[in-house]
Design an enzyme around this catalytic site. Structure first.
Site, PDB file in Angstrom:
ATOM      1  N   ARG A  45       0.807  -1.221   0.000  1.00  0.00           N
ATOM      2  CA  ARG A  45       0.000   0.000   0.000  1.00  0.00           C
ATOM      3  C   ARG A  45       0.836   1.265   0.000  1.00  0.00           C
ATOM      4  NH1 ARG A  45      -3.787  -2.313   1.894  1.00  0.00           N
ATOM      5  NH2 ARG A  45      -2.379  -3.058   3.476  1.00  0.00           N
ATOM      6  N   THR A  46       1.774   1.334   0.905  1.00  0.00           N
ATOM      7  CA  THR A  46       2.564   2.563   1.036  1.00  0.00           C
ATOM      8  C   THR A  46       3.401   2.794  -0.226  1.00  0.00           C
ATOM      9  OG1 THR A  46       2.663   2.183   3.404  1.00  0.00           O
ATOM     10  CG2 THR A  46       4.215   3.761   2.521  1.00  0.00           C
ATOM     11  N   LYS A  58      23.548  -8.288  -0.150  1.00  0.00           N
ATOM     12  CA  LYS A  58      24.989  -8.581  -0.241  1.00  0.00           C
ATOM     13  C   LYS A  58      25.746  -7.941   0.916  1.00  0.00           C
ATOM     14  CE  LYS A  58      24.588  -8.416  -5.244  1.00  0.00           C
ATOM     15  NZ  LYS A  58      24.701  -7.460  -6.333  1.00  0.00           N
ATOM     16  N   ARG A 109      11.522   2.620   3.146  1.00  0.00           N
ATOM     17  CA  ARG A 109      10.990   1.798   4.245  1.00  0.00           C
ATOM     18  C   ARG A 109      12.080   0.801   4.620  1.00  0.00           C
ATOM     19  NH1 ARG A 109       5.336  -0.892   5.614  1.00  0.00           N
ATOM     20  NH2 ARG A 109       5.005   1.309   5.945  1.00  0.00           N
ATOM     21  N   HIS A 127       6.122   6.428  11.158  1.00  0.00           N
ATOM     22  CA  HIS A 127       5.527   6.288   9.829  1.00  0.00           C
ATOM     23  C   HIS A 127       4.828   7.610   9.534  1.00  0.00           C
ATOM     24  CE1 HIS A 127       3.880   4.713   6.287  1.00  0.00           C
ATOM     25  NE2 HIS A 127       3.118   3.736   6.743  1.00  0.00           N
TER      26      HIS A 127
END
Lengths: 308, 143
Positions: free
Chosen positions: A51-52, A80, A101, A129
């Protein structure tokens, strides 16, 4: 404003400006469709969030900009062993603005220390958030026409829910706000939020255990999910789970202008039948999320319609 | 007890009794060739008991760190056997690479090349918070 890392980085005046811009974008979408032409947004999602991420990407595309990025750590150099600062230093050469995020708390702040382009925190673990908070503020502003003089019910998991904590901090800056906390004892609002925010600012609040006893008083009902894994034992979860599920019956005494919100994803905490109720605002809330992100991207990039 | 006065150097006065060895260690005074005197539990009208460190050399002291360890310390700079400057310390507003965040969910736990940054968020209580994850750290205790 250069980056957006913590929802409280924004002053009330800056929030007002963003809401005003988002209002105008909603009313005049054509006016903004090329405002970010030739600008690129990098969505660096080190953990999945449909969604975000889609909301950010849709926002940039609607502004006429382009997008690049990845949607899980597996598909980035993080797999990595590359550090966040190295990743963003490279990406900042390819993009004009970054939305990140990351499962680790503070990763977007770390990124912001290493790049010249704006960084938006799109969620850092259980920490912040900020664009969800802005989405919530735009929803309230749109649906109620004001951010002051409101009684806000917060229901469900108030202990671990970061959206709830951020919303309380953000709304505590407006006049005449009353909070009603509706949660099981196990998931009540942490003491540090009560002491550092509510009691410090002398904001009236009460704590109850059922929706029905307070529903008639509320202007806003903000629902969150009560998760099975938050309980010590299965018996408590089963005993309490239905208490915090919103259905038509529990809405019987609610005001006609109640605004029902939810950060989504919803599992079963709001009955599907409530979706048809005009007071259900949670899908609109997700849409508002796109508009406030458009306003935020424009503001951080320092672009305006006049320039085009 | 008499300790020779110093000609050019630094005196750290009003150290909380018992903290002098901690400061001696931090400043790396054990590696220095100059004379260093540590006076423990000296009489003080103001504090009852205090520690004092006399360093017979001019150093570049990190006053922020000293302030974090003990904000009540007075730093006296001595030149030609006279006090030429007295600095009263306070809790620094920001600490860089002085204390470490212990939150395993913090980005600094995996990206170890990042500076460890703490901000003073509650001067009255001496509370510092990690600039990345906002984990709380009280002043002095964990140093």
């Amino acid at each position: 404003m250069k980056h957006l890392i913590d929802p409280m980085d924004l002053s009330v005046a800056e929030v007002d400006q963003l809401l005003e811009l988002a209002d105008d974008i909603m009313l005049n979408r054509e006016k903004y469709q090329e405002v970010c032409k030739h600008k690129k947004l990098a969505t660096l999602f080190f953990e999945p969030s449909t969604r975000t991420r889609l909301s950010f990407e849709a926002a940039m595309l609607e502004l006429g900009g382009s997008i690049l990025g990845f949607s899980s750590a597996d598909s980035s150099s993080a797999s990595k062993g590359e550090s966040v600062s190295d990743t963003v230093t490279v990406v900042s050469g390819y993009a004009d603005i970054i939305a990140m995020r990351h499962p680790k708390e503070g990763a977007p702040y770390a990124a912001s220390l290493h790049v010249n382009c704006p960084v938006i925190n799109a969620g850092d673990g259980g920490h912040n958030h900020p664009t969800q908070t802005l989405t919530d503020l735009l929803t309230i502003h749109q649906e109620k026409g004001r951010l002051d003089n409101l009684t806000i019910g917060l229901c469900g998991d108030l202990k671990f829910g970061r959206t709830v904590h951020s919303l309380i901090k953000a709304m505590a800056r407006y006049e005449n706000i009353h909070f009603v906390m509706i949660s099981p004892e196990e998931l009540r609002l942490p003491d540090y939020i009560i002491k550092d925010v509510l009691e410090k600012k002398k904001i009236p609040y009460k704590e109850v255990h059922t929706i029905e006893e307070v529903i008639a008083d509320l202007d806003i009902l903000y629902m969150t999910r009560v998760q099975r894994e938050r309980f010590f034992n299965e018996a408590d979860y089963i005993r309490l789970k239905d208490t915090f599920i919103l259905d038509e019956k529990k809405l019987a005494d609610a005001r006609e202008d109640l605004c029902i919100m939810h950060p989504l994803p919803r599992v079963n905490e709001i009955s599907k039948k409530v979706d048809e109720d005009p007071r259900a605002c949670y899908f609109k809330q997700a849409l508002y999320g796109k508009y406030i992100r458009m306003a935020l991207i424009m503001t951080l990039l320092g672009v305006s319609v006049d320039e085009h | 007890m008499n300790i020779d006065s110093i000609k050019n150097g630094i005196v750290l006065d009003h150290i909380k009794a018992g903290k002098s060895m901690q400061i001696y260690k931090y400043l790396g005074l054990d590696d220095m060739d100059c004379s260093v005197a540590i006076i423990k539990n000296a009489h003080s009208n103001k504090m009852g008991k205090k520690d004092i460190i006399k360093i017979d050399d001019t150093l570049n002291l990190n006053l922020d760190v000293l302030g974090y360890i003990d904000p009540d310390i007075t730093v006296c700079y001595i030149k030609d056997s006279k006090i030429v400057e007295k600095r009263h310390l306070e809790l620094p507003s920001r600490l860089v690479n002085v204390i470490r965040c212990k939150n395993p969910r913090c980005i600094t736990s995996t990206d170890t090349d990042l500076d460890q940054i703490f901000r003073l968020t509650d001067p009255e209580q001496g509370v510092y918070r990690c600039a990345y994850c906002e984990s709380r750290k009280s002043s002095q205790k964990d140093y």
